[in-house]
Design a protein around this motif. Structure first.
Motif, mmCIF file in Angstrom:
data_model
loop_
_atom_site.group_PDB
_atom_site.id
_atom_site.type_symbol
_atom_site.label_atom_id
_atom_site.label_comp_id
_atom_site.label_asym_id
_atom_site.label_seq_id
_atom_site.Cartn_x
_atom_site.Cartn_y
_atom_site.Cartn_z
ATOM 1 N N GLY A 127 0.814 -1.207 0.000
ATOM 2 C CA GLY A 127 0.000 0.000 0.000
ATOM 3 C C GLY A 127 0.848 1.257 0.000
ATOM 4 O O GLY A 127 2.084 1.207 0.078
ATOM 5 N N ALA A 128 0.176 2.405 -0.054
ATOM 6 C CA ALA A 128 0.862 3.693 -0.139
ATOM 7 C C ALA A 128 1.751 3.959 1.074
ATOM 8 O O ALA A 128 2.820 4.558 0.956
ATOM 9 N N ALA A 129 1.316 3.530 2.255
ATOM 10 C CA ALA A 129 2.100 3.793 3.470
ATOM 11 C C ALA A 129 3.469 3.122 3.395
ATOM 12 O O ALA A 129 4.479 3.700 3.809
ATOM 13 N N ALA A 130 3.496 1.917 2.853
ATOM 14 C CA ALA A 130 4.765 1.199 2.729
ATOM 15 C C ALA A 130 5.710 1.924 1.778
ATOM 16 O O ALA A 130 6.924 1.994 2.020
ATOM 17 N N ILE A 131 5.161 2.468 0.699
ATOM 18 C CA ILE A 131 5.990 3.195 -0.266
ATOM 19 C C ILE A 131 6.538 4.471 0.374
ATOM 20 O O ILE A 131 7.723 4.790 0.243
ATOM 21 N N GLY A 132 5.678 5.197 1.062
ATOM 22 C CA GLY A 132 6.118 6.427 1.715
ATOM 23 C C GLY A 132 7.218 6.189 2.720
ATOM 24 O O GLY A 132 8.192 6.953 2.803
ATOM 25 N N ALA A 133 7.085 5.114 3.507
ATOM 26 C CA ALA A 133 8.116 4.798 4.497
ATOM 27 C C ALA A 133 9.435 4.437 3.821
ATOM 28 O O ALA A 133 10.505 4.866 4.255
ATOM 29 N N ALA A 134 9.362 3.678 2.754
ATOM 30 C CA ALA A 134 10.582 3.246 2.073
ATOM 31 C C ALA A 134 11.306 4.400 1.405
ATOM 32 O O ALA A 134 12.541 4.440 1.367
ATOM 33 N N LEU A 135 10.541 5.353 0.844
ATOM 34 C CA LEU A 135 11.148 6.475 0.120
ATOM 35 C C LEU A 135 11.394 7.699 1.000
ATOM 36 O O LEU A 135 11.790 8.750 0.492
ATOM 37 N N GLY B 91 15.910 11.168 -2.420
ATOM 38 C CA GLY B 91 15.933 12.532 -2.930
ATOM 39 C C GLY B 91 16.548 12.606 -4.312
ATOM 40 O O GLY B 91 16.818 11.579 -4.948
ATOM 41 N N PRO B 92 16.808 13.816 -4.811
ATOM 42 C CA PRO B 92 17.409 13.980 -6.134
ATOM 43 C C PRO B 92 18.719 13.206 -6.238
ATOM 44 O O PRO B 92 19.523 13.175 -5.310
ATOM 45 N N GLY B 93 18.923 12.584 -7.370
ATOM 46 C CA GLY B 93 20.106 11.771 -7.572
ATOM 47 C C GLY B 93 19.857 10.300 -7.317
ATOM 48 O O GLY B 93 20.618 9.453 -7.784
ATOM 49 N N ASP B 94 18.800 9.972 -6.570
ATOM 50 C CA ASP B 94 18.428 8.578 -6.365
ATOM 51 C C ASP B 94 17.554 8.108 -7.524
ATOM 52 O O ASP B 94 17.022 8.903 -8.298
ATOM 53 N N THR B 95 17.387 6.799 -7.620
ATOM 54 C CA THR B 95 16.630 6.184 -8.711
ATOM 55 C C THR B 95 15.525 5.306 -8.144
ATOM 56 O O THR B 95 15.723 4.635 -7.123
ATOM 57 N N LEU B 96 14.371 5.310 -8.795
ATOM 58 C CA LEU B 96 13.316 4.346 -8.493
ATOM 59 C C LEU B 96 13.063 3.500 -9.725
ATOM 60 O O LEU B 96 12.799 4.031 -10.803
ATOM 61 N N MET B 97 13.156 2.172 -9.570
ATOM 62 C CA MET B 97 12.773 1.249 -10.631
ATOM 63 C C MET B 97 11.386 0.688 -10.338
ATOM 64 O O MET B 97 11.039 0.438 -9.179
ATOM 65 N N LEU B 98 10.613 0.484 -11.403
ATOM 66 C CA LEU B 98 9.251 -0.049 -11.299
ATOM 67 C C LEU B 98 9.016 -1.059 -12.409
ATOM 68 O O LEU B 98 9.620 -0.966 -13.475
ATOM 69 N N ALA C 34 8.156 13.557 -7.437
ATOM 70 C CA ALA C 34 8.057 14.758 -6.595
ATOM 71 C C ALA C 34 9.347 15.006 -5.818
ATOM 72 O O ALA C 34 9.666 16.149 -5.475
ATOM 73 N N LYS C 35 10.096 13.944 -5.535
ATOM 74 C CA LYS C 35 11.357 14.070 -4.817
ATOM 75 C C LYS C 35 12.537 14.348 -5.748
ATOM 76 O O LYS C 35 13.666 14.472 -5.297
ATOM 77 N N GLY C 36 12.274 14.404 -7.057
ATOM 78 C CA GLY C 36 13.340 14.652 -8.019
ATOM 79 C C GLY C 36 14.157 13.437 -8.360
ATOM 80 O O GLY C 36 15.268 13.555 -8.894
ATOM 81 N N MET C 37 13.621 12.244 -8.102
ATOM 82 C CA MET C 37 14.345 11.009 -8.390
ATOM 83 C C MET C 37 14.246 10.649 -9.871
ATOM 84 O O MET C 37 13.315 11.067 -10.557
ATOM 85 N N ARG C 38 15.201 9.887 -10.366
ATOM 86 C CA ARG C 38 15.103 9.287 -11.693
ATOM 87 C C ARG C 38 14.144 8.105 -11.597
ATOM 88 O O ARG C 38 14.322 7.221 -10.757
ATOM 89 N N VAL C 39 13.122 8.071 -12.456
ATOM 90 C CA VAL C 39 12.143 6.987 -12.428
ATOM 91 C C VAL C 39 12.293 6.147 -13.694
ATOM 92 O O VAL C 39 12.096 6.641 -14.807
ATOM 93 N N ILE C 40 12.668 4.871 -13.518
ATOM 94 C CA ILE C 40 12.837 3.926 -14.618
ATOM 95 C C ILE C 40 11.720 2.898 -14.528
ATOM 96 O O ILE C 40 11.584 2.204 -13.517
#
Length: 286
Positions: free
Chosen positions: A114-122, A126-133, A149-155
């Motif tokens: 759920g959304a809470a788990a994602i919020g806790a993990a992220l 911040g900027p310079g980090d990457t999220l893979m999906l 919204a955090k300025g991360m690279r989203v792949i």
């Protein structure tokens, strides 16, 4: 920097078969193995073995502690891998003598986040980090929104392909990755490729990075004798994410990713077949 991965964790049941089964056909397998898999887990292992700091966001079932421990054994941070009541996801994988495969997935615990788990993990990203999906978990859109919204690279790996899911995530994506079949479905559904950076993987022929307003970058594959192509695309993407995180440019990252995938397909299995950074170095130097 850190590569975060909201990704599936599966038990891969791999059957060696004389050929991929036709509708209604019953085949006797010539071999069987079980191991860690799932597009998400595969990508996390590939990125970690390529040298990135990787934090996996996911879930396993009550019988899935072994999968969590296996991820940790590859150097992946599993502090945000939940253990719930739904069964761990799994895949039935048929592999023929030419190393082609056919896969059936059961999502299981991968769809329970759920959304809470994602919020806790992220929280610390911040900027310079990457999220893979990928398309094998729940709440991809929420995760992509938070990361952007955090300025991360989203792949985003648009697999298994679902046009509705892709359209929902796209506004928050910086790099979309598809194979040729998925890219064709995207073109059919949208009338063309979206106005974001896109990588189209082409199997044994290589991969192409398409950027708006720039010449496409094509990187050929390395010629090897494949044993099992399961997880090759995940190897490519995870290695590329690690390379970009380390500051390599598009060409350098794509070349390392192609080399890693070339090594990976010469081994049996998915996650366990991912090469280390030193192995990729030696391959490129050889």
């Amino acid at each position: 920097m850190t590569v975060y991965n909201l990704g599936s964790i599966n038990a891969d049941h791999v059957y060696a078969v004389p050929h991929l089964p036709a509708p209604g056909e019953t085949l006797a397998a010539t071999g069987y193995s079980i191991g860690l898999g799932g597009k998400g887990a595969n990508q996390s292992v590939a990125a970690a073995k390529a040298g990135a700091r990787v934090l996996h966001i996911g879930a396993v079932g009550p019988e899935g502690l072994w999968a969590r421990e296996a991820l940790a054994g590859y150097g992946v941070d599993v502090s945000h891998v939940a253990r719930g009541t739904e069964a761990t996801g799994h895949a039935i994988i048929n592999v023929d003598p030419a190393a082609e495969n056919a896969i059936v997935l059961y999502s299981g615990a991968n769809q329970t986040l759920g959304a809470a788990a994602i919020g806790a993990a992220l929280a610390g990203a911040g900027p310079g980090d990457t999220l893979m999906l990928q398309n094998e978990t729940s709440v991809q859109v929420i995760a992509a929104q938070m990361a952007a919204a955090k300025g991360m690279r989203v792949i985003y790996s648009a697999a298994p392909f679902d046009l509705g899911a892709v359209k929902a995530v796209l506004p928050h994506v910086g790099l979309l990755v598809m194979n040729e079949i998925e890219a064709g479905m995207m073109r059919d559904g949208l009338g063309g490729l979206p106005a974001v950076d896109v990588i189209v993987t082409k199997g044994a022929r290589g991969a192409e990075w398409i950027s708006v307003g720039a010449e496409p970058l094509f990187v050929p594959s390395f010629k090897v004798l494949p044993v099992d192509t399961t997880g090759a695309g995940d190897c490519f993407i995870g290695t590329l994410a690690a390379a970009l995180d380390a500051g390599l440019d598009r060409a350098g990252g794509m070349r390392r990713a192609a080399a890693a995938a070339a090594i990976q397909v010469t081994r049996k299995g998915a996650a366990q077949a991912m090469p280390s950074a030193s192995e990729v170095d030696a391959f490129l130097q050889g």
